[in-house]
Design an enzyme around this catalytic site. Sequence first.
Site, PDB file in Angstrom:
ATOM      1  N   ARG A  15       0.840  -1.214   0.000  1.00  0.00           N
ATOM      2  CA  ARG A  15       0.000   0.000   0.000  1.00  0.00           C
ATOM      3  C   ARG A  15       0.875   1.265   0.000  1.00  0.00           C
ATOM      4  O   ARG A  15       0.992   1.950  -1.003  1.00  0.00           O
ATOM      5  CB  ARG A  15      -0.940  -0.022   1.227  1.00  0.00           C
ATOM      6  CG  ARG A  15      -2.079   0.984   1.169  1.00  0.00           C
ATOM      7  CD  ARG A  15      -1.696   2.409   1.533  1.00  0.00           C
ATOM      8  NE  ARG A  15      -1.060   2.539   2.844  1.00  0.00           N
ATOM      9  CZ  ARG A  15      -0.524   3.683   3.289  1.00  0.00           C
ATOM     10  NH1 ARG A  15      -0.541   4.767   2.533  1.00  0.00           N
ATOM     11  NH2 ARG A  15       0.052   3.737   4.475  1.00  0.00           N
ATOM     12  N   ASP A  16       1.559   1.534   1.107  1.00  0.00           N
ATOM     13  CA  ASP A  16       2.316   2.797   1.192  1.00  0.00           C
ATOM     14  C   ASP A  16       3.477   2.789   0.202  1.00  0.00           C
ATOM     15  O   ASP A  16       3.852   3.824  -0.337  1.00  0.00           O
ATOM     16  CB  ASP A  16       2.853   2.993   2.626  1.00  0.00           C
ATOM     17  CG  ASP A  16       3.034   4.463   2.988  1.00  0.00           C
ATOM     18  OD1 ASP A  16       2.730   5.323   2.142  1.00  0.00           O
ATOM     19  OD2 ASP A  16       3.479   4.747   4.115  1.00  0.00           O
ATOM     20  N   HIS A 206       5.937   4.759  12.488  1.00  0.00           N
ATOM     21  CA  HIS A 206       5.854   4.690  11.016  1.00  0.00           C
ATOM     22  C   HIS A 206       6.792   5.762  10.445  1.00  0.00           C
ATOM     23  O   HIS A 206       6.455   6.942  10.408  1.00  0.00           O
ATOM     24  CB  HIS A 206       4.387   4.944  10.630  1.00  0.00           C
ATOM     25  CG  HIS A 206       4.088   4.952   9.167  1.00  0.00           C
ATOM     26  ND1 HIS A 206       3.416   3.925   8.533  1.00  0.00           N
ATOM     27  CD2 HIS A 206       4.331   5.865   8.189  1.00  0.00           C
ATOM     28  CE1 HIS A 206       3.254   4.212   7.255  1.00  0.00           C
ATOM     29  NE2 HIS A 206       3.819   5.395   7.019  1.00  0.00           N
ATOM     30  N   HIS A 208       9.207   7.422   7.450  1.00  0.00           N
ATOM     31  CA  HIS A 208       9.711   7.555   6.071  1.00  0.00           C
ATOM     32  C   HIS A 208      11.167   8.014   6.197  1.00  0.00           C
ATOM     33  O   HIS A 208      11.544   8.645   7.187  1.00  0.00           O
ATOM     34  CB  HIS A 208       8.853   8.555   5.290  1.00  0.00           C
ATOM     35  CG  HIS A 208       7.506   7.987   4.919  1.00  0.00           C
ATOM     36  ND1 HIS A 208       7.224   7.520   3.665  1.00  0.00           N
ATOM     37  CD2 HIS A 208       6.390   7.779   5.664  1.00  0.00           C
ATOM     38  CE1 HIS A 208       5.972   7.058   3.636  1.00  0.00           C
ATOM     39  NE2 HIS A 208       5.443   7.208   4.837  1.00  0.00           N
ATOM     40  N   CYS A 239       4.028   9.541  -0.023  1.00  0.00           N
ATOM     41  CA  CYS A 239       2.620   9.918  -0.011  1.00  0.00           C
ATOM     42  C   CYS A 239       2.411  10.983  -1.082  1.00  0.00           C
ATOM     43  O   CYS A 239       3.162  11.953  -1.149  1.00  0.00           O
ATOM     44  CB  CYS A 239       2.246  10.449   1.379  1.00  0.00           C
ATOM     45  SG  CYS A 239       0.603  11.158   1.455  1.00  0.00           S
ATOM     46  N   ASN A 248       9.370   4.605   2.665  1.00  0.00           N
ATOM     47  CA  ASN A 248       9.346   4.179   4.073  1.00  0.00           C
ATOM     48  C   ASN A 248      10.689   3.547   4.396  1.00  0.00           C
ATOM     49  O   ASN A 248      11.460   3.182   3.514  1.00  0.00           O
ATOM     50  CB  ASN A 248       8.272   3.116   4.284  1.00  0.00           C
ATOM     51  CG  ASN A 248       6.880   3.654   4.066  1.00  0.00           C
ATOM     52  OD1 ASN A 248       6.496   3.959   2.949  1.00  0.00           O
ATOM     53  ND2 ASN A 248       6.126   3.783   5.123  1.00  0.00           N
TER      54      ASN A 248
HETATM   55  P1  HMG Z   1     -13.886  13.778  -1.858  1.00  0.00           P
HETATM   56  O1  HMG Z   1     -13.748  14.206  -3.285  1.00  0.00           O
HETATM   57  O2  HMG Z   1     -13.916  14.837  -0.802  1.00  0.00           O
HETATM   58  O3  HMG Z   1     -15.151  12.879  -1.711  1.00  0.00           O
HETATM   59  O4  HMG Z   1     -12.710  12.753  -1.559  1.00  0.00           O
HETATM   60  P2  HMG Z   1     -16.672  13.310  -1.603  1.00  0.00           P
HETATM   61  O5  HMG Z   1     -17.194  12.732  -0.352  1.00  0.00           O
HETATM   62  O6  HMG Z   1     -16.823  14.784  -1.834  1.00  0.00           O
HETATM   63  O7  HMG Z   1     -17.320  12.555  -2.859  1.00  0.00           O
HETATM   64  C1  HMG Z   1     -17.010  12.926  -4.220  1.00  0.00           C
HETATM   65  C2  HMG Z   1     -17.227  11.731  -5.132  1.00  0.00           C
HETATM   66  O8  HMG Z   1     -16.243  10.726  -4.825  1.00  0.00           O
HETATM   67  C3  HMG Z   1     -18.568  11.046  -4.960  1.00  0.00           C
HETATM   68  O9  HMG Z   1     -18.915  10.493  -6.219  1.00  0.00           O
HETATM   69  C4  HMG Z   1     -18.295   9.906  -4.008  1.00  0.00           C
HETATM   70  O10 HMG Z   1     -19.198   8.828  -4.146  1.00  0.00           O
HETATM   71  C5  HMG Z   1     -16.894   9.512  -4.452  1.00  0.00           C
HETATM   72  P3  HMG Z   1     -20.007  11.185  -7.155  1.00  0.00           P
HETATM   73  O11 HMG Z   1     -21.266  11.248  -6.309  1.00  0.00           O
HETATM   74  O12 HMG Z   1     -19.469  12.550  -7.452  1.00  0.00           O
HETATM   75  O13 HMG Z   1     -20.090  10.286  -8.333  1.00  0.00           O
HETATM   76  N1  HMG Z   1     -16.124   8.924  -3.341  1.00  0.00           N
HETATM   77  C6  HMG Z   1     -15.472   7.743  -3.401  1.00  0.00           C
HETATM   78  N2  HMG Z   1     -15.320   6.828  -4.385  1.00  0.00           N
HETATM   79  C7  HMG Z   1     -14.605   5.727  -4.092  1.00  0.00           C
HETATM   80  N3  HMG Z   1     -14.023   5.496  -2.885  1.00  0.00           N
HETATM   81  C8  HMG Z   1     -14.142   6.390  -1.890  1.00  0.00           C
HETATM   82  C9  HMG Z   1     -14.890   7.566  -2.131  1.00  0.00           C
HETATM   83  N4  HMG Z   1     -15.186   8.632  -1.355  1.00  0.00           N
HETATM   84  C10 HMG Z   1     -15.939   9.439  -2.106  1.00  0.00           C
HETATM   85  N5  HMG Z   1     -13.560   6.144  -0.708  1.00  0.00           N
HETATM   86  C11 HMG Z   1     -11.420  11.173  -0.277  1.00  0.00           C
HETATM   87  C12 HMG Z   1     -12.442  12.307  -0.243  1.00  0.00           C
HETATM   88  C13 HMG Z   1     -10.920  10.930   1.119  1.00  0.00           C
HETATM   89  C14 HMG Z   1     -12.112   9.925  -0.795  1.00  0.00           C
HETATM   90  C15 HMG Z   1     -10.290  11.559  -1.236  1.00  0.00           C
HETATM   91  O14 HMG Z   1      -9.747  12.785  -0.845  1.00  0.00           O
HETATM   92  C16 HMG Z   1      -9.191  10.515  -1.288  1.00  0.00           C
HETATM   93  O15 HMG Z   1      -9.370   9.418  -1.795  1.00  0.00           O
HETATM   94  N6  HMG Z   1      -7.970  10.846  -0.791  1.00  0.00           N
HETATM   95  C17 HMG Z   1      -6.872   9.909  -0.880  1.00  0.00           C
HETATM   96  C18 HMG Z   1      -5.785  10.311   0.002  1.00  0.00           C
HETATM   97  C19 HMG Z   1      -4.707   9.269   0.021  1.00  0.00           C
HETATM   98  O16 HMG Z   1      -4.854   8.141  -0.428  1.00  0.00           O
HETATM   99  N7  HMG Z   1      -3.550   9.654   0.566  1.00  0.00           N
HETATM  100  C20 HMG Z   1      -2.458   8.736   0.725  1.00  0.00           C
HETATM  101  C21 HMG Z   1      -2.655   7.801   1.875  1.00  0.00           C
HETATM  102  S1  HMG Z   1      -2.303   8.560   3.462  1.00  0.00           S
HETATM  103  C22 HMG Z   1      -0.640   8.241   3.708  1.00  0.00           C
HETATM  104  O17 HMG Z   1       0.029   7.768   2.821  1.00  0.00           O
HETATM  105  C23 HMG Z   1      -0.067   8.470   5.069  1.00  0.00           C
HETATM  106  C24 HMG Z   1       0.198   7.157   5.832  1.00  0.00           C
HETATM  107  O18 HMG Z   1       1.099   6.305   5.134  1.00  0.00           O
HETATM  108  C25 HMG Z   1       0.787   7.430   7.228  1.00  0.00           C
HETATM  109  C26 HMG Z   1       1.971   8.395   7.208  1.00  0.00           C
HETATM  110  O19 HMG Z   1       2.950   8.190   6.465  1.00  0.00           O
HETATM  111  O20 HMG Z   1       1.850   9.381   7.972  1.00  0.00           O
HETATM  112  C27 HMG Z   1      -1.104   6.380   6.051  1.00  0.00           C
HETATM  113 MG    MG Z   2       3.282   6.538   5.143  1.00  0.00          MG
END
Ligand code: HMG
Ligand code: MG
Length: 283
Positions: A15-16, A206, A208, A239, A248
């Site tokens: 994933r990450d 966690h 990086h 990210c 990471n």
């Molecule tokens: P949004 O655009 O605000 O969603 O996204 P919304 O609620 O406004 O909905 C808009 C449209 O998206 C709608 O569809 C929803 O149904 C659809 P429409 O009605 O327009 O046809 N929708 C979705 N579809 C599929 N799956 C979903 C979903 N949610 C809404 N889950 C959202 C909000 C959070 C989904 C978006 O901003 C997003 O996907 N962000 C991804 C962020 C991400 O993946 N970041 C990387 C991971 S975090 C990380 O790496 C850190 C970590 O490793 C720890 C560390 O290192 O600190 C974990």
């Molecule tokens: Mg991370």
Amino acid sequence: MHFPKQIEIIEVGPRDGLQNEASFVPTDEKKQLIKQLYESGFQRIETASFVHPKIVPQMADAQEITSFCNELGLDYIALTPNMKALERAIEAGVPQIAVFVGASETFNQKNIKRSIADSLEECSEMFQQAKAQHKFIRGYVSMCFSCPYEGAISYEQVKRVVEQFVKDGADEISIGDTNGQANPRIVYERFSALKRDFPQTTFVAHFHDTNGFAYANIIAALNAGIEKFDSSIAGLGGCPFSPGATGNVATEKVVELFEAMQIKTNIQQEKLKDVSAFASNLV
Ligand code: HMG
Ligand code: MG
């Protein structure tokens, strides 16, 4: 110095490690990677993310990956940023979910398009729903030391998110150095403070490895009493919303480090070398 007999490494590479890769890694190759990691001894692997497929196209195959993990009988974690993601994960039969909220307001807005307050409110509902389905719940707190948009992050900012996760009943909380800018002193002080303020909570470190300090940071966290560590095979990762951050901390190096200190990881080191080579070739 704190030397436990054993620690747990949670592999987050599928994933990450892969989420930030520009070209799509074929689903079959992701499956092979997961299988090889499983056969190397990992008890828990973060394999998928039910984020918006348009925002993170690399994770668009979450459903197919989770079916494969279910067939393997793996205890795996999938990321669920919002209620819609949780519903998708429950439908796919995911055993462990991970919610994620930033300690930095700007990062949280960029990452999940919500204020921290709104995210925490949605998380509370998600915790209730996930608990009703008997899911193991991980809470991630990102940017726990500094932030590429806001600079230094205070302990109080981290504590605010942790406190809510604890109230909601998180099974473990992973403290992220998302941009890889922490150093052993702040790591030791921050984890010591968290353990003092939340003595019943299980914390995970966690890291990086942007600055090459991540292995020193692991030892600092260990010294503060942390016994669970996230890492990514071959040091893959980053990210999409953390500019400048690199991979990471590399799983094979973390295993080597702990085994050299006679702290058990229960991972087969020799096998892991081949998995690391395989993972490096995927990107
Ligand atoms: P949004 O655009 O605000 O969603 O996204 P919304 O609620 O406004 O909905 C808009 C449209 O998206 C709608 O569809 C929803 O149904 C659809 P429409 O009605 O327009 O046809 N929708 C979705 N579809 C599929 N799956 C979903 C979903 N949610 C809404 N889950 C959202 C909000 C959070 C989904 C978006 O901003 C997003 O996907 N962000 C991804 C962020 C991400 O993946 N970041 C990387 C991971 S975090 C990380 O790496 C850190 C970590 O490793 C720890 C560390 O290192 O600190 C974990
Ligand atoms: Mg991370």
